[in-house]
Enzyme design. Structure first.
Site, short mmCIF file in Angstrom:
data_model
loop_
_atom_site.label_atom_id
_atom_site.label_comp_id
_atom_site.label_asym_id
_atom_site.label_seq_id
_atom_site.Cartn_x
_atom_site.Cartn_y
_atom_site.Cartn_z
N CYS A 109 0.81 -1.23 0.00
CA CYS A 109 0.00 0.00 0.00
C CYS A 109 0.84 1.28 0.00
O CYS A 109 0.51 2.26 -0.70
CB CYS A 109 -0.98 -0.01 1.18
SG CYS A 109 -0.33 -0.77 2.68
N HIS A 169 -2.51 6.55 3.92
CA HIS A 169 -1.08 6.59 4.28
C HIS A 169 -0.47 7.92 3.85
O HIS A 169 -0.53 8.29 2.66
CB HIS A 169 -0.33 5.46 3.59
CG HIS A 169 -0.64 4.08 4.09
ND1 HIS A 169 -1.41 3.83 5.21
CD2 HIS A 169 -0.25 2.86 3.64
CE1 HIS A 169 -1.49 2.52 5.41
NE2 HIS A 169 -0.79 1.92 4.47
N1 NAP Z 1 -4.88 -3.77 4.50
C1 NAP Z 1 -4.18 -3.14 3.55
O1 NAP Z 1 -4.18 -1.89 3.46
C2 NAP Z 1 -3.37 -3.92 2.56
C3 NAP Z 1 -2.82 -3.22 1.49
C4 NAP Z 1 -2.09 -3.91 0.52
C5 NAP Z 1 -1.91 -5.27 0.65
N2 NAP Z 1 -2.43 -5.95 1.72
C6 NAP Z 1 -2.23 -7.41 1.76
O2 NAP Z 1 -3.50 -8.02 1.47
C7 NAP Z 1 -3.64 -9.25 2.20
C8 NAP Z 1 -4.89 -9.17 3.07
O3 NAP Z 1 -4.73 -8.11 4.02
P1 NAP Z 1 -5.90 -7.74 5.06
O4 NAP Z 1 -5.44 -6.49 5.70
O5 NAP Z 1 -7.21 -7.78 4.37
O6 NAP Z 1 -5.81 -9.01 6.08
P2 NAP Z 1 -6.96 -9.58 7.05
O7 NAP Z 1 -7.94 -8.53 7.41
O8 NAP Z 1 -6.22 -10.27 8.14
O9 NAP Z 1 -7.72 -10.69 6.14
C9 NAP Z 1 -7.12 -11.92 5.78
C10 NAP Z 1 -8.07 -12.78 4.98
O10 NAP Z 1 -7.41 -14.03 4.70
C11 NAP Z 1 -8.27 -15.10 5.11
N3 NAP Z 1 -7.48 -16.26 5.57
C12 NAP Z 1 -6.64 -16.31 6.64
N4 NAP Z 1 -6.13 -17.57 6.75
C13 NAP Z 1 -6.68 -18.29 5.74
C14 NAP Z 1 -6.56 -19.67 5.34
N5 NAP Z 1 -5.77 -20.53 5.99
N6 NAP Z 1 -7.26 -20.08 4.25
C15 NAP Z 1 -8.07 -19.22 3.58
N7 NAP Z 1 -8.23 -17.92 3.93
C16 NAP Z 1 -7.53 -17.47 4.99
C17 NAP Z 1 -9.12 -14.54 6.24
O11 NAP Z 1 -10.30 -15.32 6.39
P3 NAP Z 1 -11.03 -15.52 7.84
O12 NAP Z 1 -11.77 -14.23 8.12
O13 NAP Z 1 -11.95 -16.66 7.59
O14 NAP Z 1 -9.95 -15.79 8.83
C18 NAP Z 1 -9.39 -13.13 5.70
O15 NAP Z 1 -10.43 -13.17 4.76
C19 NAP Z 1 -2.35 -9.41 3.01
O16 NAP Z 1 -1.48 -10.26 2.30
C20 NAP Z 1 -1.81 -7.99 3.11
O17 NAP Z 1 -0.42 -7.95 3.28
C21 NAP Z 1 -3.16 -5.30 2.66
#
Ligand code: NAP
Length: 355
Positions: A155, A248
């Protein structure tokens, strides 16, 4: 496009912070119809409205999506989808995304796992849409005809590369020193404990400075049929987590090859346009960059929704006594910096005939 003609798509990691943004942005998309949702075993088997217990968006769960059953993240549950967007936790994203690609689907990923793969483009949609042209080489290398992977950047890297692209194109970029102040939504849910972030700044985000020092070089770099070559410039990053919900803020000092005036730097920022705009893509912003001349802008709360979250706000361009110029930038971390960026990448791929 009528409902029947839309491309069917799925979201992996649909219950997370990024996944929720995908759901919000896809609810009424003119080209894509969201038909399948995946998450972990904790969520699978429940209708989305029950699985997304931590829904943290300012609008309600779209009524046409709430009743969709959440599936495990396995390709057989995404039958009929031409592409999937991935907001999966990086602990599982690598293997799961590869499986969907091998099953013939296009994968648009937010996770770090495939960002540095030889043939995988790392695309900021308002910066390097041309990197999507490597997809046929990726498919050839993997022996696939329909499946491929496109990643979008971290991000903070995303917001950073938009003004860096402008500076490099116009004046030649030699070095950049960046200090970020990153919102808590960037850490997923529940993210940083409130006791750590209220009345505080955390001067460390695991792995973040490394990403900021690597990703912009690939994004601004070149490619041929053998892969990518990094852009040659120096970059040093400090990353901090601050008590802001979304958006950010990044303070930059840049060293340039040319010697523009402050006015010339501002004009270059304001006049920058990208291919996504010329193509008229549904998510393309009217302006890639807005320059705010007020001395106390940009600010997260006031500027993060510029261009519906797809526009980067730049301010405070001024001379730097160590490098050439200092400036402050602000981008929306879960729209341009995550789900929205991946969505616009998919629109670019559709426009280019890759879907
Ligand atoms: N947040 C940001 O601003 C941002 C920006 C750029 C990139 N990212 C990247 O995008 C990704 C997601 O970020 P986030 O902030 O959305 O994370 P998050 O809120 O922790 O969400 C993670 C997701 O992954 C799922 N998950 C976890 N373990 C799993 C498994 N074993 N099998 C299948 N699904 C699983 C979770 O499902 P459950 O709810 O069922 O656990 C949830 O839907 C990360 O790799 C992060 O680095 C985030």
């Amino acid at each position: 496009m009528t409902e029947g003609q839309k491309i069917k798509v799925g979201v992996l990691g649909a219950t997370g912070m990024v996944g929720q943004r995908f759901v919000q942005l896809l609810a009424d998309h003119p080209w894509f119809e969201l038909t399948a949702l995946g998450a972990s075993e904790r969520s699978a088997g429940k209708p989305y409205v029950k699985a997304a217990v931590n829904w943290r968006q300012t609008s309600e769960i779209p009524s046409n999506i709430g009743s969709i059953m959440v599936s495990p993240c396995e390709p057989q549950h995404f039958d009929g989808c031409r592409l999937v967007f991935s907001g999966l936790d990086s602990s599982v994203a690598g293997e799961v995304e590869t499986a969907f690609c091998k099953a013939g689907m296009a994968v648009f990923s937010n996770s770090r796992n495939h960002r540095y793969d030889q043939y995988v483009p790392l695309v900021v949609p308002t910066v390097n849409d041309d990197h999507l042209d490597i997809i046929p080489a990726q498919q050839k290398a993997n022996g696939l005809t329909t499946g491929f992977i496109v990643t979008n950047a971290n991000c903070s890297s995303t917001g950073l590369t938009v003004p860096l692209k402008v500076l490099d194109d116009a004046f030649g970029l030699e070095a950049c020193m960046v200090t970020t102040m990153q919102a808590i939504s960037g850490a997923g849910f529940p993210g940083v404990p409130s006791i750590d972030i209220i009345d505080n700044v955390v001067p460390y985000i695991s792995g973040e400075e490394e990403k900021l020092e690597i990703e912009p070089k690939k994004i601004l770099g070149s490619f041929d049929q053998n892969g990518f070559t990094d852009k040659d410039f120096k970059i040093s990053a400090h990353c901090n987590r601050v008590a802001v919900s979304d958006g950010h803020l990044e303070c930059l000092s840049v060293k340039l090859k040319g010697s523009p005036t402050t006015e010339e730097v501002i004009t270059a920022m304001e006049s920058y346009t990208c291919e996504a705009q010329r193509m008229g893509l549904p998510s393309a912003p009217k302006q890639c960059i807005v320059y705010n001349e007020k001395p106390d802008r940009p600010q997260p709360r006031l500027d993060r929704d510029a261009g519906k979250g797809y526009t980067v706000t730049v301010g405070r361009v001024r001379p730097c006594s160590l490098f050439d110029f200092k400036l402050t930038i602000l981008s929306h971390n879960t729209i341009l910096g995550a789900a929205g960026g991946a969505l616009m990448n998919a629109e670019l791929a559709k426009y280019k005939g890759l879907l």
